[in-house]
Motif scaffolding. Sequence first.
Motif, short mmCIF file in Angstrom:
data_model
loop_
_atom_site.label_atom_id
_atom_site.label_comp_id
_atom_site.label_asym_id
_atom_site.label_seq_id
_atom_site.Cartn_x
_atom_site.Cartn_y
_atom_site.Cartn_z
N LEU A 85 0.71 -1.28 0.02
CA LEU A 85 0.04 -0.01 -0.02
C LEU A 85 0.92 1.27 -0.11
CD1 LEU A 85 -3.02 1.12 0.12
CD2 LEU A 85 -2.57 1.09 2.69
N GLU A 86 2.00 1.28 0.96
CA GLU A 86 2.80 2.37 1.02
C GLU A 86 3.42 2.66 -0.60
OE1 GLU A 86 5.79 2.50 4.07
OE2 GLU A 86 4.29 1.78 5.43
N ILE A 87 3.85 1.50 -1.23
CA ILE A 87 4.46 1.64 -2.49
C ILE A 87 3.62 2.12 -3.40
CG2 ILE A 87 5.65 0.35 -4.58
CD1 ILE A 87 6.93 -1.57 -2.08
N LEU A 88 2.53 1.68 -3.54
CA LEU A 88 1.36 1.81 -4.35
C LEU A 88 1.01 3.47 -4.32
CD1 LEU A 88 -0.83 1.28 -6.48
CD2 LEU A 88 -2.20 0.51 -4.73
N ASP A 89 0.96 3.87 -2.97
CA ASP A 89 0.56 5.52 -2.78
C ASP A 89 1.56 6.26 -3.16
OD1 ASP A 89 -1.98 4.67 -1.82
OD2 ASP A 89 -1.52 5.02 0.29
#
Length: 176
Positions: A163-167
Amino acid sequence: MPSIKFSKYLFIFIFTFLTGFAHSNEKIVYLDIDYLMNKSLAGKSLKIQINKINKSNFENFKKTEKNLLTKEKKIISQKNVLSEEEFKKNIKEFKIKINNFNSIKLKAVNELGEKKFNAQKELTQNVTAIITDYSSKNSIDYILNKQSIVIGKSELDITSIILEILDSKVKNIKIK
């Protein structure tokens, strides 16, 4: 002869256990795809855009329906005033307007569904690329969907990392 059968069974038994131990070194993790799709910045922006289009369509359809109901009442109130031929002509025109409205409404719903599908497909492609990159960099053999897991260690859940990478990579997906 009994010793040959016993040897075969022993070999199969040992082979099964050794093979099982060999596979135990594989790195397996899991993540919640639905959570990523709904809680990521891109996923939230998609939801907002879809809701906005849906609300706009709904308001336009309500106005048109209200106008059609008004026209219907007007036609019905003129039944005794107009000639039968004129009345039938008005009803026929009204039915055409209703059919046009229904086809426009169906077209709008289908277009929104297609736009939503394409945007979600784009988001899924981004998530897949990130997961693929993450798994190769971290030597992960298997990534399972959280919905398929009955019980798993929380340390194996990589949802928040992805999620962090995607955001950081994809903040918004425009509906086209």
